[in-house]
Design an enzyme around this catalytic site. Structure first.
Site, PDB file in Angstrom:
ATOM      1  N   ARG A  69       0.863  -1.173   0.000  1.00  0.00           N
ATOM      2  CA  ARG A  69       0.000   0.000   0.000  1.00  0.00           C
ATOM      3  C   ARG A  69       0.908   1.233   0.000  1.00  0.00           C
ATOM      4  O   ARG A  69       2.073   1.160   0.400  1.00  0.00           O
ATOM      5  CB  ARG A  69      -0.889   0.011   1.246  1.00  0.00           C
ATOM      6  N   LYS A  93      -1.011  -2.835   7.344  1.00  0.00           N
ATOM      7  CA  LYS A  93      -2.244  -2.311   7.918  1.00  0.00           C
ATOM      8  C   LYS A  93      -2.610  -3.136   9.147  1.00  0.00           C
ATOM      9  O   LYS A  93      -2.635  -4.359   9.089  1.00  0.00           O
ATOM     10  CB  LYS A  93      -3.359  -2.417   6.867  1.00  0.00           C
ATOM     11  N   HIS A 155      -2.409   2.861  -6.009  1.00  0.00           N
ATOM     12  CA  HIS A 155      -2.959   1.558  -5.589  1.00  0.00           C
ATOM     13  C   HIS A 155      -3.175   0.617  -6.771  1.00  0.00           C
ATOM     14  O   HIS A 155      -3.352  -0.591  -6.571  1.00  0.00           O
ATOM     15  CB  HIS A 155      -4.283   1.777  -4.845  1.00  0.00           C
ATOM     16  N   ARG A 158      -0.836  -2.319  -6.872  1.00  0.00           N
ATOM     17  CA  ARG A 158      -1.218  -3.413  -5.969  1.00  0.00           C
ATOM     18  C   ARG A 158      -2.317  -4.258  -6.600  1.00  0.00           C
ATOM     19  O   ARG A 158      -2.254  -5.489  -6.580  1.00  0.00           O
ATOM     20  CB  ARG A 158      -1.670  -2.815  -4.631  1.00  0.00           C
ATOM     21  N   HIS A 181      -3.852  -9.331   3.419  1.00  0.00           N
ATOM     22  CA  HIS A 181      -5.301  -9.260   3.624  1.00  0.00           C
ATOM     23  C   HIS A 181      -5.674 -10.006   4.906  1.00  0.00           C
ATOM     24  O   HIS A 181      -5.236 -11.137   5.108  1.00  0.00           O
ATOM     25  CB  HIS A 181      -6.046  -9.896   2.448  1.00  0.00           C
ATOM     26  N   TYR A 190     -10.226 -10.737  -6.346  1.00  0.00           N
ATOM     27  CA  TYR A 190      -9.417 -10.621  -7.557  1.00  0.00           C
ATOM     28  C   TYR A 190      -9.736 -11.689  -8.598  1.00  0.00           C
ATOM     29  O   TYR A 190      -9.377 -11.554  -9.763  1.00  0.00           O
ATOM     30  CB  TYR A 190      -7.917 -10.644  -7.198  1.00  0.00           C
TER      31      TYR A 190
END
Length: 203
Positions: A69, A93, A155, A158, A181, A190
């Site tokens: 990110r 994150k 982004h 990514r 994730h 995806y």
């Protein structure tokens, strides 16, 4: 959904930080379809990265080859890079750490920046003395120079690497760990991106 979530967070802040007797707020999320991004092809990624200067080339490679990110790439320090073992450590994150492989493409780009002390930020803005904040202008310039007419934003690298990995049949769990994730459903999204672009390619 985002706006309602902001309201919930604000009311929680009022209670916890200011002692205001604000009532708890919860809501049922509204139905929505997550838009499918127009990802970059591997050739377009290469053209954009090759069109960038040394500083932004290394930054773009962190976004693409590591799937980081923007905030994760901004705060990388030289101490996070292990050139000997070819690994990169990053705070993702949620505040947890993950270790990612450092490929030769990124390694060469980082070496050209002349590595500094372990605690030094790699992507430092010399004017502010803080990590660079906005790379959109440099990205738009590189994309234009590369002849890429898609809407390109940080982004998207990514999104693109996740889609490319999915297209190469990389295991979902590996992609989940690579991207950081928290839930597999985020990674599974995806599959829709890949399917959508295959339909587009085959008419």
């Amino acid at each position: 959904n985002k706006e309602l979530d902001y309201v919930r967070g604000f009311l929680r802040w009022c209670r916890e930080e200011k002692g205001i007797n604000a009532p708890p707020f919860d809501f049922k999320k509204l139905k929505h379809a997550r838009p499918i991004p127009m990802v970059l092809s591997p050739a377009e990624v290469v053209r954009i990265i090759d069109a960038a200067g040394p500083f932004h080339r290394a930054f773009f490679l962190c976004l693409y080859t590591l799937g980081l990110r923007l905030s994760e790439a901004r705060y990388l320090t030289w101490g996070d890079i292990d050139f000997g073992n070819k690994t990169v450590q990053t705070i993702q994150k949620g505040g947890t750490y993950k270790i990612l492989p450092l490929n030769n493409w990124l390694k060469k780009a980082l070496v050209k920046l002349k590595p500094g002390k372990a605690g030094d930020f790699i992507f430092l803005n010399p004017l502010t003395g803080k990590p660079v904040r906005d790379i959109r202008a440099a990205l738009n310039t590189a994309a234009k120079k590369a002849g890429v007419i898609k809407h390109v934003y940080p982004h998207l690298f990514r999104h693109s690497v996740a889609t490319h990995m999915m297209g190469e049949n990389v295991n979902l769990r590996k992609i989940q760990m690579y991207l950081g994730h928290s839930v597999i459903s985020t990674t599974e999204w995806y599959t829709h991106v890949v399917t959508d672009h295959l339909k587009e390619a085959t008419g």
